[in-house]
Scaffold this active site. Structure first.
Site, mmCIF file in Angstrom:
data_model
loop_
_atom_site.group_PDB
_atom_site.id
_atom_site.type_symbol
_atom_site.label_atom_id
_atom_site.label_comp_id
_atom_site.label_asym_id
_atom_site.label_seq_id
_atom_site.Cartn_x
_atom_site.Cartn_y
_atom_site.Cartn_z
ATOM 1 N N ASP A 146 -3.497 2.353 -4.866
ATOM 2 C CA ASP A 146 -2.167 2.255 -4.258
ATOM 3 C C ASP A 146 -1.523 0.879 -4.415
ATOM 4 O OD1 ASP A 146 -4.300 1.526 -2.342
ATOM 5 O OD2 ASP A 146 -2.719 1.310 -0.861
ATOM 6 N N HIS B 130 0.845 -1.198 0.000
ATOM 7 C CA HIS B 130 0.000 0.000 0.000
ATOM 8 C C HIS B 130 0.880 1.248 0.000
ATOM 9 C CE1 HIS B 130 -3.510 -2.274 1.820
ATOM 10 N NE2 HIS B 130 -2.526 -2.991 2.295
ATOM 11 N N TYR B 131 0.276 2.392 -0.366
ATOM 12 C CA TYR B 131 0.841 3.653 0.107
ATOM 13 C C TYR B 131 -0.116 4.244 1.120
ATOM 14 C CZ TYR B 131 -1.876 6.383 -3.484
ATOM 15 O OH TYR B 131 -2.836 6.943 -4.264
ATOM 16 N N THR B 132 0.430 5.146 1.969
ATOM 17 C CA THR B 132 -0.391 5.682 3.056
ATOM 18 C C THR B 132 -1.352 6.760 2.562
ATOM 19 O OG1 THR B 132 1.527 7.057 3.574
ATOM 20 C CG2 THR B 132 1.132 5.137 4.962
ATOM 21 N N GLU C 19 2.463 -0.874 4.622
ATOM 22 C CA GLU C 19 2.129 0.499 4.231
ATOM 23 C C GLU C 19 3.420 1.248 3.935
ATOM 24 O OE1 GLU C 19 -0.507 2.291 3.630
ATOM 25 O OE2 GLU C 19 -2.226 1.215 4.499
ATOM 26 N N HIS D 272 -2.497 -3.130 -3.415
ATOM 27 C CA HIS D 272 -3.872 -2.973 -2.926
ATOM 28 C C HIS D 272 -4.837 -2.797 -4.107
ATOM 29 C CE1 HIS D 272 -6.596 -0.984 0.367
ATOM 30 N NE2 HIS D 272 -7.013 -2.170 0.011
HETATM 31 ZN ZN LIG Z 1 -4.069 0.536 0.544
#
Ligand SMILES: [Zn+2]
Length: 257
Positions: free
Chosen positions: A153, A35-37, A100, A143
């Site tokens: 993301d 993921h990215y935040t 993340e 994600h």
């Molecule tokens: Zn995500």
């Protein structure tokens, strides 16, 4: 929330999150979900992942400088995937380890991932695979792969090629985006659209084989492009996209039984 022992020595800090429960279903943990935040600051993102009222978490958070923080023990079910699907599985949280990666995301000025951060993600994935694996390389996912209509993301700037070169994940060099050939677009119908949907489904994506290039198909093609043909992300299945998908399926790694 009490503290716990980190699962790997490359973690520099444990910051416990209360947002987890027990893994369900008794299936192996064999997905790494990246993921990215998507928040303006890394510290704000970490605070949110550890705040009880957010109901979200991840096992690990990787900062731009390569620092790795663990929030949930790997044996527990962190809450990062939400409503999602991959290759027949809908409880992705029970099957996965969530990472993340600090980045403002598309909403706040999507930035390149610094090499130090990517190197830390690679080291972390390798640590997970060494301790828990081997599991299939094509289960290191975005994600957006498991929730294509909701999520973008970690996005097209994430260097999946570099991960693959380091032995993490499945990837093939994409066909050039300007390749000549048939292009399938939203609104089109027919057997060739159905075959595209079938190919995406066979790789793991959640898609109906309806034969109609609908919004859901566009979302899945977009997710595919973000991961596997990031030079041009538009949700249109051009010849390069279709060829890259075919090459990906043909080179799909299989673990020896
Ligand atoms: Zn995500």
């Amino acid at each position: 929330m009490s503290t716990f022992q980190s699962d790997t020595y490359i973690v520099s800090e444990v910051r416990p999150s209360p947002n987890y429960d027990e893994r369900q279903g008794g299936q192996p943990v064999d997905i790494i979900l990246l993921h990215y935040t998507g928040m303006q600051s890394g510290e704000a993102a970490l605070d949110r992942l550890c705040a009880a009222d957010s109901k979200v978490s991840a096992h690990y958070v990787v900062f731009e400088d390569g620092r790795i923080v663990q929030c949930v023990p790997e044996e527990k079910r962190a809450w990062h995937a939400g409503v999602s699907y991959w290759a027949g599985e809908t409880d992705i949280n029970s099957r996965s380890i969530g990472i993340e990666i600090i980045n403002p995301g598309h909403e706040f000025g999507y930035s390149d991932f610094p090499l130090r951060q990517v190197a830390a993600v690679i080291s972390l994935c390798k640590s997970i695979l060494a301790r828990r694996g081997p599991f299939p390389p094509d289960r290191v996912l975005a994600h957006s792969d498991v929730a294509p209509t909701r999520k973008q993301d970690p996005g097209e700037k994430f260097p999946w090629a570099l991960l693959h070169e380091s032995g993490v994940g499945h990837w093939v060099r994409p066909a050039p985006p300007d390749l000549e050939g048939q292009t399938l677009k939203p609104g089109e119908q027919g057997e060739v659209v159905r075959r595209l949907q079938q190919a995406l489904k066979s790789y793991g994506y959640n898609i109906e084989e309806s034969g109609t290039y609908d919004e859901a198909t566009r979302a899945v093609v977009t997710a595919f492009q973000r991961h596997f043909r990031p030079e041009h992300v538009d949700g249109i299945a051009d010849a390069s996209t279709v060829l890259t998908l075919r090459a990906l399926i043909e080179s799909r790694p299989r673990l020896a039984a």
